[in-house]
Design a protein around this motif. Structure first.
Motif, PDB file in Angstrom:
ATOM      1  N   PHE A 199     124.777 101.763 145.255  1.00  0.00           N
ATOM      2  CA  PHE A 199     126.116 101.182 145.159  1.00  0.00           C
ATOM      3  C   PHE A 199     127.143 102.294 145.327  1.00  0.00           C
ATOM      4  O   PHE A 199     127.179 103.250 144.548  1.00  0.00           O
ATOM      5  CB  PHE A 199     126.305 100.496 143.807  1.00  0.00           C
ATOM      6  CG  PHE A 199     125.412  99.303 143.604  1.00  0.00           C
ATOM      7  CD1 PHE A 199     125.832  98.041 143.984  1.00  0.00           C
ATOM      8  CD2 PHE A 199     124.146  99.456 143.048  1.00  0.00           C
ATOM      9  CE1 PHE A 199     125.016  96.938 143.809  1.00  0.00           C
ATOM     10  CE2 PHE A 199     123.319  98.360 142.878  1.00  0.00           C
ATOM     11  CZ  PHE A 199     123.748  97.094 143.252  1.00  0.00           C
ATOM     12  N   HIS A 200     128.016 102.148 146.329  1.00  0.00           N
ATOM     13  CA  HIS A 200     128.978 103.197 146.648  1.00  0.00           C
ATOM     14  C   HIS A 200     130.306 103.030 145.922  1.00  0.00           C
ATOM     15  O   HIS A 200     131.094 103.991 145.877  1.00  0.00           O
ATOM     16  CB  HIS A 200     129.227 103.238 148.159  1.00  0.00           C
ATOM     17  CG  HIS A 200     128.023 103.655 148.951  1.00  0.00           C
ATOM     18  ND1 HIS A 200     127.641 104.963 149.080  1.00  0.00           N
ATOM     19  CD2 HIS A 200     127.114 102.912 149.639  1.00  0.00           C
ATOM     20  CE1 HIS A 200     126.548 105.029 149.831  1.00  0.00           C
ATOM     21  NE2 HIS A 200     126.205 103.803 150.181  1.00  0.00           N
ATOM     22  N   ASP A 201     130.615 101.841 145.414  1.00  0.00           N
ATOM     23  CA  ASP A 201     131.861 101.674 144.678  1.00  0.00           C
ATOM     24  C   ASP A 201     131.714 100.557 143.656  1.00  0.00           C
ATOM     25  O   ASP A 201     130.789  99.740 143.721  1.00  0.00           O
ATOM     26  CB  ASP A 201     133.056 101.435 145.609  1.00  0.00           C
ATOM     27  CG  ASP A 201     132.996 100.115 146.347  1.00  0.00           C
ATOM     28  OD1 ASP A 201     132.987  99.064 145.685  1.00  0.00           O
ATOM     29  OD2 ASP A 201     132.995 100.126 147.595  1.00  0.00           O
TER      30      ASP A 201
ATOM     31  N   VAL B  62     129.461  96.695 142.873  1.00  0.00           N
ATOM     32  CA  VAL B  62     128.744  96.333 141.649  1.00  0.00           C
ATOM     33  C   VAL B  62     129.235  94.990 141.119  1.00  0.00           C
ATOM     34  O   VAL B  62     128.438  94.120 140.764  1.00  0.00           O
ATOM     35  CB  VAL B  62     128.916  97.436 140.584  1.00  0.00           C
ATOM     36  CG1 VAL B  62     128.340  96.981 139.250  1.00  0.00           C
ATOM     37  CG2 VAL B  62     128.244  98.725 141.040  1.00  0.00           C
ATOM     38  N   VAL B  63     130.557  94.810 141.060  1.00  0.00           N
ATOM     39  CA  VAL B  63     131.132  93.563 140.554  1.00  0.00           C
ATOM     40  C   VAL B  63     130.679  92.375 141.394  1.00  0.00           C
ATOM     41  O   VAL B  63     130.229  91.348 140.864  1.00  0.00           O
ATOM     42  CB  VAL B  63     132.671  93.651 140.535  1.00  0.00           C
ATOM     43  CG1 VAL B  63     133.297  92.274 140.290  1.00  0.00           C
ATOM     44  CG2 VAL B  63     133.117  94.628 139.453  1.00  0.00           C
TER      45      VAL B  63
ATOM     46  N   GLU C 283     130.004 111.621 140.408  1.00  0.00           N
ATOM     47  CA  GLU C 283     128.638 112.004 140.744  1.00  0.00           C
ATOM     48  C   GLU C 283     128.140 111.442 142.073  1.00  0.00           C
ATOM     49  O   GLU C 283     127.091 111.855 142.568  1.00  0.00           O
ATOM     50  CB  GLU C 283     127.683 111.552 139.635  1.00  0.00           C
ATOM     51  CG  GLU C 283     128.015 112.113 138.261  1.00  0.00           C
ATOM     52  CD  GLU C 283     127.110 111.564 137.181  1.00  0.00           C
ATOM     53  OE1 GLU C 283     126.103 110.903 137.525  1.00  0.00           O
ATOM     54  OE2 GLU C 283     127.404 111.791 135.994  1.00  0.00           O
ATOM     55  N   GLY C 284     128.839 110.474 142.644  1.00  0.00           N
ATOM     56  CA  GLY C 284     128.385 109.849 143.869  1.00  0.00           C
ATOM     57  C   GLY C 284     127.764 108.493 143.606  1.00  0.00           C
ATOM     58  O   GLY C 284     127.812 107.979 142.484  1.00  0.00           O
ATOM     59  N   PRO C 285     127.173 107.860 144.619  1.00  0.00           N
ATOM     60  CA  PRO C 285     126.685 106.483 144.515  1.00  0.00           C
ATOM     61  C   PRO C 285     125.730 106.272 143.339  1.00  0.00           C
ATOM     62  O   PRO C 285     124.960 107.172 142.969  1.00  0.00           O
ATOM     63  CB  PRO C 285     125.964 106.268 145.850  1.00  0.00           C
ATOM     64  CG  PRO C 285     126.636 107.216 146.790  1.00  0.00           C
ATOM     65  CD  PRO C 285     126.978 108.422 145.970  1.00  0.00           C
ATOM     66  N   PHE C 286     125.784 105.076 142.778  1.00  0.00           N
ATOM     67  CA  PHE C 286     124.916 104.699 141.665  1.00  0.00           C
ATOM     68  C   PHE C 286     123.598 104.179 142.227  1.00  0.00           C
ATOM     69  O   PHE C 286     123.576 103.303 143.095  1.00  0.00           O
ATOM     70  CB  PHE C 286     125.593 103.611 140.824  1.00  0.00           C
ATOM     71  CG  PHE C 286     124.769 103.159 139.647  1.00  0.00           C
ATOM     72  CD1 PHE C 286     124.675 103.932 138.506  1.00  0.00           C
ATOM     73  CD2 PHE C 286     124.085 101.947 139.679  1.00  0.00           C
ATOM     74  CE1 PHE C 286     123.923 103.521 137.421  1.00  0.00           C
ATOM     75  CE2 PHE C 286     123.332 101.523 138.601  1.00  0.00           C
ATOM     76  CZ  PHE C 286     123.248 102.313 137.467  1.00  0.00           C
TER      77      PHE C 286
END
Length: 261
Positions: free
Chosen positions: A197-199, A203-204, A236-239
């Protein structure tokens, strides 16, 4: 990516306003990625649908996966309970002669015993093995790609904390339930797949659509956890999370009809 530096509130507003009807994930393009299982469920499904006379797809969503099949059985039926998806499936599959059925309020389906050569499901809400055994003709098959244990657990635990014990989606549990219903499991495969996930908007949107990952998810109720995850992605970057899938095929004992072989 540019989206990772956008304002937190803008990302939430955009993701809340986007439609989550159907089972199309194209809204996430460039914002999130998920590995696909190695067995290629849509390809397997299309091959099976081309060989039978009667088939039923459970929890079909907007009918997207069924519509990928170039050849459908002469009698093709799908079920869906969520009204927006019923409308999508009817518009998409109706012109191909597919019957779209909404389950009764108690979940029952209006089909006689032994109605189908093939029953299928992709990520069903719940697999009712006695029902599947009842609906299959002798020699008929059930083919499904199911959500496996602790799928996207990293997301779940970010919002809800550590989750104790098994979640009931273990492949061994599915095998035992199929066999208890009188079916013979002929294929069972598992896969753990990367999700990125990049943002926070991605996620939402994902949690609004895939409602079992964080049951009861809303932006209002989970705003502090969303803010923490947003800041983590910025720093930290993408999740990274991992989805879990399994493919299961089970057959009903007996002799299949020539058309269903």
């Amino acid at each position: 990516m540019a989206s990772t530096v956008r304002d937190f509130e803008d990302l939430l507003t955009e993701a809340e306003a986007a439609s989550v009807d159907g089972w199309d994930f194209s809204w996430l393009a460039g914002r999130a990625e998920e590995e696909r299982p190695p067995w290629g469920y849509a390809r397997l499904l299309a091959a099976r649908l081309a060989t039978v006379e009667t088939a039923l797809d459970l929890d079909t969503g907007g009918g997207e996966v069924i519509d990928e099949a170039p050849v459908l059985p002469p009698r093709m039926t799908v079920t869906e309970s969520w009204p927006p998806n019923v409308a999508l499936a009817t518009a998409r599959l109706g012109p191909r002669g597919v019957r779209v059925v909404t389950p009764r309020a108690d979940g029952r389906l209006p089909f006689a015993d032994g109605s189908f050569d093939l029953v299928t499901a992709r990520h069903p809400v719940r697999t009712d093995w006695p029902l599947i055994a009842r609906l299959l003709r002798p020699g008929g098959a059930f083919l499904a790609q199911e959500v496996g244990p602790r799928s996207a657990a990293e997301l779940t635990e970010h919002f809800l904390g550590p989750q104790p014990g098994p979640d009931g989606r273990e492949p061994a549990t599915a095998r035992a339930a199929a066999e208890a219903a009188g079916l013979r499991v002929v294929d069972l495969r598992t896969a753990s797949l990367r999700m990125v996930f990049h943002d926070i908007g991605a996620v939402v949107w994902f949690l609004r659509k895939v409602i079992w990952i964080v049951p009861g998810f809303t932006v209002a109720a989970h705003r502090p956890a969303l803010r923490r995850l947003h800041e983590r992605i910025r720093a930290e970057g993408p999740f990274l999370a991992h989805s879990s899938r399994f493919l299961i095929e089970a057959r009903k004992p007996g002799r299949a009809s020539a058309a269903g072989r």
